[in-house]
Write a protein that holds these residues in place. Sequence first.
Motif, mmCIF file in Angstrom:
data_model
loop_
_atom_site.group_PDB
_atom_site.id
_atom_site.type_symbol
_atom_site.label_atom_id
_atom_site.label_comp_id
_atom_site.label_asym_id
_atom_site.label_seq_id
_atom_site.Cartn_x
_atom_site.Cartn_y
_atom_site.Cartn_z
ATOM 1 N N SER A 135 0.821 -1.197 0.000
ATOM 2 C CA SER A 135 0.000 0.000 0.000
ATOM 3 C C SER A 135 0.858 1.249 0.000
ATOM 4 O O SER A 135 1.122 1.825 1.031
ATOM 5 C CB SER A 135 -0.944 -0.010 1.187
ATOM 6 N N LEU A 136 1.287 1.615 -1.169
ATOM 7 C CA LEU A 136 2.057 2.844 -1.338
ATOM 8 C C LEU A 136 1.252 3.771 -2.228
ATOM 9 O O LEU A 136 0.298 3.370 -2.865
ATOM 10 C CB LEU A 136 3.404 2.530 -1.994
ATOM 11 N N ILE A 137 1.676 5.026 -2.273
ATOM 12 C CA ILE A 137 1.013 5.987 -3.131
ATOM 13 C C ILE A 137 1.746 6.003 -4.472
ATOM 14 O O ILE A 137 2.880 6.462 -4.539
ATOM 15 C CB ILE A 137 1.047 7.398 -2.512
ATOM 16 N N PRO A 138 1.130 5.502 -5.531
ATOM 17 C CA PRO A 138 1.860 5.310 -6.784
ATOM 18 C C PRO A 138 2.490 6.568 -7.377
ATOM 19 O O PRO A 138 3.558 6.499 -7.958
ATOM 20 C CB PRO A 138 0.803 4.737 -7.739
ATOM 21 N N HIS A 139 1.835 7.705 -7.184
ATOM 22 C CA HIS A 139 2.351 8.907 -7.841
ATOM 23 C C HIS A 139 3.415 9.648 -7.038
ATOM 24 O O HIS A 139 4.039 10.562 -7.537
ATOM 25 C CB HIS A 139 1.207 9.884 -8.134
ATOM 26 N N LEU A 140 3.613 9.272 -5.801
ATOM 27 C CA LEU A 140 4.627 9.969 -5.009
ATOM 28 C C LEU A 140 5.971 9.253 -5.115
ATOM 29 O O LEU A 140 6.037 8.083 -5.458
ATOM 30 C CB LEU A 140 4.191 10.047 -3.545
ATOM 31 N N ASP B 23 9.081 10.377 -0.551
ATOM 32 C CA ASP B 23 7.819 10.916 -0.024
ATOM 33 C C ASP B 23 6.966 9.818 0.579
ATOM 34 O O ASP B 23 6.273 10.020 1.568
ATOM 35 C CB ASP B 23 7.023 11.613 -1.135
ATOM 36 N N LEU C 88 5.586 9.497 4.371
ATOM 37 C CA LEU C 88 4.164 9.860 4.313
ATOM 38 C C LEU C 88 3.504 9.698 5.683
ATOM 39 O O LEU C 88 3.628 8.675 6.333
ATOM 40 C CB LEU C 88 3.427 8.993 3.288
ATOM 41 N N LYS D 179 14.153 9.427 -5.534
ATOM 42 C CA LYS D 179 13.319 10.463 -6.130
ATOM 43 C C LYS D 179 12.357 9.904 -7.171
ATOM 44 O O LYS D 179 11.492 10.607 -7.669
ATOM 45 C CB LYS D 179 14.193 11.526 -6.801
ATOM 46 N N SER D 180 12.523 8.637 -7.521
ATOM 47 C CA SER D 180 11.667 8.123 -8.589
ATOM 48 C C SER D 180 10.286 7.773 -8.043
ATOM 49 O O SER D 180 10.119 7.388 -6.892
ATOM 50 C CB SER D 180 12.294 6.904 -9.236
ATOM 51 N N GLN D 181 9.296 7.904 -8.918
ATOM 52 C CA GLN D 181 7.928 7.593 -8.527
ATOM 53 C C GLN D 181 7.785 6.112 -8.223
ATOM 54 O O GLN D 181 8.325 5.274 -8.933
ATOM 55 C CB GLN D 181 6.971 7.934 -9.675
ATOM 56 N N GLN E 227 5.356 4.130 -8.681
ATOM 57 C CA GLN E 227 4.688 3.314 -9.695
ATOM 58 C C GLN E 227 5.640 2.833 -10.789
ATOM 59 O O GLN E 227 5.311 1.944 -11.539
ATOM 60 C CB GLN E 227 3.527 4.079 -10.316
ATOM 61 N N SER E 228 6.832 3.434 -10.868
ATOM 62 C CA SER E 228 7.762 2.987 -11.898
ATOM 63 C C SER E 228 8.682 1.888 -11.376
ATOM 64 O O SER E 228 9.568 1.435 -12.080
ATOM 65 C CB SER E 228 8.578 4.175 -12.401
ATOM 66 N N LEU E 229 8.490 1.450 -10.127
ATOM 67 C CA LEU E 229 9.392 0.465 -9.543
ATOM 68 C C LEU E 229 8.795 -0.934 -9.513
ATOM 69 O O LEU E 229 7.586 -1.106 -9.544
ATOM 70 C CB LEU E 229 9.714 0.856 -8.100
#
Lengths: 323, 501
Positions: B90-95, B99, B103, B136-138, B140-142
């Motif tokens: 449960s992470l925030i995909p866009h952050l 962050d 959070l 620093k990468s979002q 959702q890209s991981l």
Amino acid sequence: MNEKTASKEMASKIKVFKITDLRRYTLLIVFIVMCVFFSVTTDAFLKPGNLIDVIRSNSISGLLAIGVTYTILAGGIDLSTEAVACLAGIVAGVFSENLLLAIVGGLAVGIVFGFINGFVLTRTNIQPFIFTLAISRIGRGIVMIYTKGISLYDIDEGFRQIAKGTIGPIPVPILYFAIIIIASYILLNHSRLGRYVYAVGSNAEAARLSGIKVERVRMFVYMLSGILAALGGILLTARTSAAEVAAADGWSLDAISAVIIGGTSMRGGEGGIFNTILGIFIIAVLNNGLVLLNVPSQYYLFIKGLLMVFAVLVDFNSLKKKS
Amino acid sequence: METYAIKMEHIQKGFSGVPVLKEVDFELKEGEIHALLGENGAGKSTLIKILSGAHEKDDGTVRVFGEEVEIHNPQDAHALGIQCIYQELSLIPHLSVADNIFLGRELGKKAWINERDTYKKAREMMDMLSLDINVKSQVQSLGIGAQFFTEICRCLLGNARIVILDEPTSAMTPIEYGYFLRAIKKLREQHISVIYISHRLDEIKDICDRVTILRDGKNVRTAEVKDITIPEIIHEMVGKDASGYLQRQQGADLTKAPVMMKLDHVSSAKIEDISFELKAGEILGVTGLLGAGKTELANVIFGVDKKTRGTITVDGREYTFKNPRQAMKAGIGLVPEDRKRTGLFQEFDIKSNIAIVNLEQMEQWKVLVHRSKEKELAKRCVKDMNVKCRNTNQKMKHLSGGNQQKVVLSKWIARNPKVLLLDEPTRGIDVGSKEEIYNLIHELANEGMAVMVLSSEMPEVLALSDRILILHDRKCKGEIAGEGATQEGILMTITGGGDDE
Ligand SMILES: Nc1ncnc2c1ncn2[C@@H]1O[C@H](COP(=O)(O)OP(=O)(O)OP(=O)(O)O)[C@@H](O)[C@H]1O
Ligand SMILES: [Mg+2]
């Protein structure tokens, strides 16, 4: 060695260039190209008077766009802004003889409507689209019942001053607009609350499990949207010296269009205040340029529609690439 | 007297009247790593969600470090030092990673966020776990691994005294697992108590001090890990002895079997130059590390990704699939890797999920869906697969993770495709069911279906396959069968020649 390649492997999943960035730049490029095009093809475009005019004429409706940006970022939407602006404008007009009462009364409209939206939408499963649309009708309905359909043109001179003057060469509405933009930028990008707005819009469940009070964040965005819309309505009455019953007609959808064209995702969690500003001015510059080029006005809607399709297509492409 | 980090007594919990936990007792000692085991649907996730504040218990008492507490929401749990990493991350995909780590407890004074500190601290935490992840990468890209470590950082940071891990390793590759062990060690060093849920029993011995086994919503046994064997654990979980799955009959006579699918120098944007033949009745395993191209290979065959070069032949006919629909028509089925995102409609009920790829079977007058046939098929699938559910009208999102996976499998098998592609087919499935599923896959092959199993779990590929194709770095690195088919064999093939970069 093996471990290193592994972590590299993980890191390689990180895209160097973000799609969202690409999208933002595409629109920025479109904007610049448009500006250059109109500067070359018309003499009037680049004149400071014209530029200030373009900004001024969007700085009141722009407040609604900023308000709705918050709700969209948090994964909702607010269609009631134009009705709130209209009703707040009427209230301000009625009390215009007492400056304080006019402003407080107008803002109270925003607070009440924002609260109702927030209260219902955080406590039920009603879709924000439907509920705020209904509230919009109710707001407009109250205006009609209260005024019996007759606009007010008897606005106190003192009250009108709040939106009339200039500071240096700059009209005050631009100043208000600029302050709200800067404040919003700081709030969204550097404050906890702003971070929570994005988090809730991106994944509400995860936000909840991170200890964020999701309901409170949603309440905040609807209240803020209401307050900014009311501020817009008050300024509109002062600026036009009239509290019209059809004031701000169509502004809700215009505001949402600006947000979308600027590249803020309707799915929430992605975008920001600069996107909205870019969206507002892409539309504004296009309008202005078309006027200056003497394009017949019946073409405007069609061209604006095309622009929106274009903006959405950029989004669609980026979606396709992602999967 | 021993201090318990957590002591739960007589915990009861039901969902709309159906009991899921019946008088569960559970103790977590301070500083220990405690495995919580049980079949799919035994109630493991439900139990830990009561601790983390995601669900409220109906009855029973919870003590945290000796004090009786009521946990109503995640905030309460955080305040008690309980942090949970859920089955569905449960992470925030866009952050960004940083962050996300901070959070809910951002760095900075009052209402403001200090970005520089945030990145710096996040960087330090990743360094501490010797991970090379760009903070620093979002998110959702991981990949899953990197996302998990982001969550671990959240726990390490949150002054957690108790950390709960719900099936963290089910989607990890062996290398990520290495990092995972190190992260666990960090938790132990910081004297954090851990509840660890997993279906990979071989891990328990590496990681845990004690185990508690749940069966049907009751705890049946708690023991020191050193005092219990894996067969005993399985026995307690399923209530009977493990029969052990059949090792694939090596060298089954496939020489005369017709070729069902053939790939000839197939490339796409994500894989390069892959060729192989798959015969009717054959099980082809495909394995490799994260990012090796397994899922991408399946996607090309199934028409999800565009083929840029080469030919795909199915049952003697050459195809270029433009979309999955065409691939399905040609007789291919794909059970995708990520059930949550691509395998299921979480809001639909079980029967509609099964029906959605089997509508041809239940047409009525060409356009309508035959309701009773829909129900019948769903009932059959649920029974064949032993899905634990109330009935076939239950919503997908209310099933336990493993049971959701079973539904995905069953809906594709019900289509009876000529070629079945299985991408990580047993992710999150308990040992008992795994056994059943392996046997089922063997059966399907014996009846003549051509099956391709894409999995990063090497034991799985080894147990299932006639032949194993090894992918590395988007290319085919080799093929092994018979004698050479061992874990070492696979790893050798992957690393062989790969070290020179
Ligand atoms: N929100 C809910 N509503 C109704 N039933 C539920 C809900 N959540 C869980 N259940 C039911 O409770 C039972 C236990 O589920 P739980 O998720 O705790 O199992 P689990 O032991 O974690 O299984 P797995 O290993 O598959 O993850 C299941 O039968 C499931 O269908
Ligand atoms: Mg579970």
